[in-house]
Design a protein around this motif. Structure first.
Motif, PDB file in Angstrom:
ATOM      1  N   LYS A 202       0.831  -1.140  -0.201  1.00 39.60           N
ATOM      2  CA  LYS A 202       0.090  -0.006  -0.002  1.00 39.60           C
ATOM      3  C   LYS A 202       0.913   1.258  -0.105  1.00 39.60           C
ATOM      4  N   LYS A 203       0.264   2.339  -0.149  1.00 37.41           N
ATOM      5  CA  LYS A 203       1.145   3.592  -0.361  1.00 37.41           C
ATOM      6  C   LYS A 203       1.580   3.593   1.091  1.00 37.41           C
ATOM      7  N   GLY A 204       2.990   4.338   0.956  1.00 33.62           N
ATOM      8  CA  GLY A 204       3.864   4.438   2.199  1.00 33.62           C
ATOM      9  C   GLY A 204       4.716   3.217   2.493  1.00 33.62           C
ATOM     10  N   ASP A 205       4.417   2.269   1.883  1.00 37.55           N
ATOM     11  CA  ASP A 205       5.278   0.998   1.995  1.00 37.55           C
ATOM     12  C   ASP A 205       6.693   1.237   1.245  1.00 37.55           C
ATOM     13  N   GLU A 206       7.628   0.495   1.676  1.00 40.62           N
ATOM     14  CA  GLU A 206       8.763   0.828   0.860  1.00 40.62           C
ATOM     15  C   GLU A 206       9.555  -0.674   0.222  1.00 40.62           C
ATOM     16  N   ILE A 207      10.171  -0.313  -0.767  1.00 42.57           N
ATOM     17  CA  ILE A 207      11.053  -1.684  -1.202  1.00 42.57           C
ATOM     18  C   ILE A 207      12.429  -0.988  -1.502  1.00 42.57           C
ATOM     19  N   ILE A 208      13.314  -1.924  -1.096  1.00 35.47           N
ATOM     20  CA  ILE A 208      14.844  -1.471  -0.950  1.00 35.47           C
ATOM     21  C   ILE A 208      15.202  -2.325  -2.141  1.00 35.47           C
ATOM     22  N   VAL A 209      15.887  -1.623  -3.053  1.00 41.21           N
ATOM     23  CA  VAL A 209      17.013  -2.286  -3.983  1.00 41.21           C
ATOM     24  C   VAL A 209      18.381  -1.914  -3.895  1.00 41.21           C
ATOM     25  N   SER A 210      19.493  -2.608  -4.467  1.00 42.07           N
ATOM     26  CA  SER A 210      20.822  -2.219  -4.558  1.00 42.07           C
ATOM     27  C   SER A 210      21.027  -1.393  -5.657  1.00 42.07           C
ATOM     28  N   ALA A 211      22.116  -0.745  -5.525  1.00 33.02           N
ATOM     29  CA  ALA A 211      22.779   0.034  -6.736  1.00 33.02           C
ATOM     30  C   ALA A 211      23.292  -0.830  -7.649  1.00 33.02           C
ATOM     31  N   LEU A 212      23.465  -2.004  -6.980  1.00 37.56           N
ATOM     32  CA  LEU A 212      24.196  -3.007  -8.050  1.00 37.56           C
ATOM     33  C   LEU A 212      23.420  -3.650  -9.150  1.00 37.56           C
ATOM     34  N   GLU A 213      21.924  -3.365  -9.260  1.00 39.72           N
ATOM     35  CA  GLU A 213      20.898  -4.087  -9.853  1.00 39.72           C
ATOM     36  C   GLU A 213      21.216  -4.115 -11.453  1.00 39.72           C
ATOM     37  N   HIS A 214      20.880  -5.400 -12.170  1.00 40.19           N
ATOM     38  CA  HIS A 214      20.697  -5.361 -13.425  1.00 40.19           C
ATOM     39  C   HIS A 214      19.250  -4.565 -13.514  1.00 40.19           C
ATOM     40  N   HIS A 215      19.090  -3.996 -14.882  1.00 36.24           N
ATOM     41  CA  HIS A 215      17.916  -3.541 -15.421  1.00 36.24           C
ATOM     42  C   HIS A 215      16.609  -4.253 -15.021  1.00 36.24           C
ATOM     43  N   SER A 216      16.720  -5.616 -15.319  1.00 39.74           N
ATOM     44  CA  SER A 216      15.452  -6.605 -14.927  1.00 39.74           C
ATOM     45  C   SER A 216      15.102  -6.654 -13.272  1.00 39.74           C
ATOM     46  N   ASN A 217      15.886  -6.125 -12.593  1.00 43.67           N
ATOM     47  CA  ASN A 217      15.823  -5.902 -11.105  1.00 43.67           C
ATOM     48  C   ASN A 217      15.533  -4.605 -10.776  1.00 43.67           C
ATOM     49  N   ILE A 218      15.474  -3.694 -11.535  1.00 46.13           N
ATOM     50  CA  ILE A 218      14.726  -2.310 -11.227  1.00 46.13           C
ATOM     51  C   ILE A 218      13.696  -2.263 -11.756  1.00 46.13           C
TER      52      ILE A 218
ATOM     53  N   ARG B 273       2.056   1.166  -9.409  1.00 47.51           N
ATOM     54  CA  ARG B 273       0.790   0.511  -9.118  1.00 47.51           C
ATOM     55  C   ARG B 273       0.320   0.727  -7.781  1.00 47.51           C
ATOM     56  N   THR B 274       1.452   0.704  -6.966  1.00 44.92           N
ATOM     57  CA  THR B 274       0.831   0.527  -5.389  1.00 44.92           C
ATOM     58  C   THR B 274       1.065   2.020  -4.472  1.00 44.92           C
ATOM     59  N   GLY B 275       1.897   2.569  -5.008  1.00 49.33           N
ATOM     60  CA  GLY B 275       2.255   4.009  -4.491  1.00 49.33           C
ATOM     61  C   GLY B 275       3.309   3.577  -3.264  1.00 49.33           C
ATOM     62  N   ALA B 276       3.859   2.429  -3.257  1.00 50.89           N
ATOM     63  CA  ALA B 276       5.137   2.179  -2.449  1.00 50.89           C
ATOM     64  C   ALA B 276       6.339   3.071  -2.929  1.00 50.89           C
ATOM     65  N   ARG B 277       7.446   3.038  -2.274  1.00 51.38           N
ATOM     66  CA  ARG B 277       8.280   4.005  -2.595  1.00 51.38           C
ATOM     67  C   ARG B 277       9.659   3.097  -2.783  1.00 51.38           C
ATOM     68  N   LEU B 278      10.611   3.389  -3.922  1.00 49.67           N
ATOM     69  CA  LEU B 278      11.784   2.681  -3.959  1.00 49.67           C
ATOM     70  C   LEU B 278      12.765   3.427  -3.508  1.00 49.67           C
ATOM     71  N   LYS B 279      13.663   2.619  -2.617  1.00 45.31           N
ATOM     72  CA  LYS B 279      14.850   3.245  -1.694  1.00 45.31           C
ATOM     73  C   LYS B 279      16.118   2.275  -2.513  1.00 45.31           C
ATOM     74  N   VAL B 280      16.999   2.880  -2.448  1.00 49.02           N
ATOM     75  CA  VAL B 280      18.365   2.345  -3.112  1.00 49.02           C
ATOM     76  C   VAL B 280      19.413   2.144  -2.346  1.00 49.02           C
ATOM     77  N   ILE B 281      20.228   1.018  -2.157  1.00 48.56           N
ATOM     78  CA  ILE B 281      21.458   0.994  -1.413  1.00 48.56           C
ATOM     79  C   ILE B 281      22.283   1.626  -2.172  1.00 48.56           C
ATOM     80  N   PRO B 282      23.099   2.643  -1.719  1.00 51.00           N
ATOM     81  CA  PRO B 282      24.214   2.951  -2.563  1.00 51.00           C
ATOM     82  C   PRO B 282      25.595   2.073  -2.471  1.00 51.00           C
ATOM     83  N   MET B 283      26.521   2.343  -3.400  1.00 51.65           N
ATOM     84  CA  MET B 283      27.876   1.253  -3.390  1.00 51.65           C
ATOM     85  C   MET B 283      29.039   2.401  -3.099  1.00 51.65           C
ATOM     86  N   ASN B 284      30.227   1.920  -3.090  1.00 52.47           N
ATOM     87  CA  ASN B 284      31.152   2.651  -2.819  1.00 52.47           C
ATOM     88  C   ASN B 284      32.012   2.219  -4.224  1.00 52.47           C
ATOM     89  N   GLU B 285      33.374   2.951  -4.226  1.00 54.27           N
ATOM     90  CA  GLU B 285      34.142   2.964  -5.364  1.00 54.27           C
ATOM     91  C   GLU B 285      34.601   1.606  -5.956  1.00 54.27           C
TER      92      GLU B 285
END
Lengths: 140, 412
Positions: B117-133, B142-154
């Motif tokens: 539902k709206k306000g829910d959060e999904i976390i993906v990593s910065a290392l993802e393939h397009h098929s995983n984004i 579709r749901t109003g959920a928010r996408l959060k991204v885990i950043p990566m280092n150098e």
């Protein structure tokens, strides 16, 4: 020279090469001589995005003949563009529209112009023809 | 080098004989296949299984009363059990056959549409393939959920403190690949699963890149969903699996309607079949599923420990040799990585190098590897990626290095 004469000249040049290395070295060297597009035309509108390399192409007309300038981020792609532009530049739009680009096959560049290659070259040939159609309309 | 070659060559050279394609030539040169992270090659043992299926017992599975149908069904369900044991799932019905990793991800993303539902959060990593984004972006739309991204280092490693900070009671799903396809980084999935569970979030691990190198114990990991593809681990294309814990698979609604997935149908109401058939509408890739089982047998006959040891040696040797080339920069220098090397040389475009290497019979991948966010991070258009499997050799790496030097010479 007509487009056909230029094509025959290019085929002649390529027939001198004995192996792929000489052919590719020549294309790489040609890439360095490509008439470069003015930076101001290197816009998002003029970019042809391939998955592998990017191509920019621009056309303008003077004395009823079209001149092309272009660029790419990959040097082999640039070399191929240089060959294409050599055939099409300084030609009348009608001749460009009607041109049969048989030289591509003859000099072994077909693999680079396959739609699945994703280097932007197929779209570039299409773009060259579209420019020619647009300028032809102006002349009519 | 000689010591290394003595130690490793014996196996690889024997193993290579299983792969008919490795005998072919490309542009007049013996094929050197370093594009394994995209598709691995298929051994004769697996090819034989496909030929045997179509030659001897090709029939539609489940519910057929005739012998061929029964044989095909038995072989298909045996493959499911093999896969279950390989990945150590609790039940065979927790293994859903899919068309591949992307299909499995979309199946889960689609299923979560009704759970978010709206306000829910999904976390993906910065290392993802397009098929995983993209499927998660669509799910968020579709749901109003928010996408959060885990950043990566150098180095191409996920910054775990940032991951910890992103987790909260609104986090419903965490998606991470076990291994990055573009950089080869092995992500600390055990830790991430444990932490995600503390806030009640489900975790889907994309095993597409890890399945040929690491045999995961899904129950020990306690992962909720796991997806992978057969073609990454010596199997055919167009088939993969989704593993889901039974309780999760029961919660998710069916993905596609069709035959196989129903219990009873009337125009008023349809009741759905039990797991795994609820998610397997229509006639599946039967030969593919059976051959996936054969591929798993094949990989286990070589042994994942042997595979990891040998591939690490290839990785180490190739990294060492590559770094001797002037101006060469490797992207993805995580401490924990598999036999994938992404690199560029000076300002030379990856496409140019790839084109010249192909002329010398060497297959590598060039471009952004469907991971544009990673390329944006490094501010590069793409990389050249060489990825090794257990059938590659030190000699092939030597030829590759020589070819690279030649390409640089031609292109400079």
């Amino acid at each position: 020279m007509t487009i056909q004469e230029v094509q025959d000249e290019i085929i002649d040049e390529f027939s001198m090469f004995e192996d792929w290395e000489e052919r590719y070295q020549y294309m790489i060297d040609l890439g360095k001589t490509l008439p470069l597009i003015d930076e101001k035309y290197k816009t998002e509108d003029n970019i042809i995005k391939g998955c592998q390399s990017k191509v920019w192409v621009h056309a303008d007309m003077s004395n009823d003949k079209i001149n092309f300038t272009a660029d790419s981020d990959a040097i082999i792609t640039k070399g191929i563009i240089a060959i294409l532009i050599r055939a099409f530049s300084n030609q009348h739009p009608k001749d460009i529209i009607e041109a049969d680009t048989y030289f591509i096959d003859k000099i072994g560049l077909k693999e680079h112009l396959s739609p699945t290659r994703a280097n932007g070259l197929v779209s570039m040939v299409k773009q060259i023809k579209l420019y020619a159609i647009a300028y032809q309309t102006q002349l009519n | 080098m000689s010591k290394l070659a003595e130690h490793t060559d014996f196996n690889a050279k024997t193993i290579r004989q299983d792969f008919p394609i490795l005998n072919r030539e490309v542009n007049g040169k013996p094929l050197i296949y370093f594009d394994n992270a995209a598709t691995s090659q298929t051994p004769q043992q697996v090819i034989d299984v496909i030929v045997d299926y179509y030659s001897n017992y090709n029939a539609n599975i489940h519910r057929g009363v005739h012998s061929l149908s029964q044989e095909a069904t038995d072989a298909y369900e045996q493959a499911r059990i093999k896969i279950q044991h390989h990945f150590n799932a609790k039940h065979a019905h927790e293994i859903i056959f899919t068309a591949g990793t992307t299909h499995g991800i979309n199946l889960v993303a689609n299923g979560f549409s009704s759970l978010l539902k709206k306000g829910d959060e999904i976390i993906v990593s910065a290392l993802e393939h397009h098929s995983n984004i993209v499927p998660w972006q669509m799910l968020c739309e579709r749901t109003g959920a928010r996408l959060k991204v885990i950043p990566m280092n150098e180095n191409g490693e996920l910054i775990l403190s940032e991951f910890d900070a992103l987790l909260n009671e609104n986090t419903k799903l965490v998606f991470v690949n076990h291994i990055s396809n573009a950089l080869g980084t092995i992500n600390p999935i055990a830790y991430m699963i444990k932490e995600a569970h503390k806030v009640g979030a489900a975790v889907l691990v994309d095993g597409a890149q890890s399945c040929p190198h690491i045999k995961p114990d899904l129950q020990a990991l306690d992962v909720d969903f796991y997806v992978c593809s057969a073609h990454k681990m010596c199997g055919p294309t167009g088939v993969g699996i989704l593993y889901g814990k039974e309780e999760w698979l029961k919660k998710l609604p069916p993905y596609q309607g069709g035959g196989e997935m129903i219990a009873e149908v009337s125009f008023e109401k349809t009741t759905y079949a039990d797991l795994p058939h609820k998610f397997e509408a229509g006639t599946p890739n039967i030969a593919g599923g059976i051959a996936f089982g054969a591929a798993i047998d094949y990989m286990n006959s070589i042994g994942f420990k042997n595979i990891a040891n040998y591939e690490n040696k290839l990785l180490e040797y190739a990294t060492e040799q590559l770094l001797l080339i002037e101006g060469l920069k490797i992207y993805g220098t995580a401490k924990n990585k598999t036999s994938v090397i992404s690199f560029n040389i000076g300002n030379i475009h990856p496409y140019d190098i790839g084109t010249i290497l192909d002329k010398m019979g060497i297959a590598v991948r060039t471009g952004h590897h469907c991971a544009q966010p990673i390329m944006d991070y490094y501010k590069i258009p793409g990389t050249i990626r060489a990825s090794f499997m257990f059938y590659n050799t030190i000699e092939e790496i030597d030829t590759f290095i020589t070819a690279l030097k030649k390409a640089v010479l031609m292109l400079s």
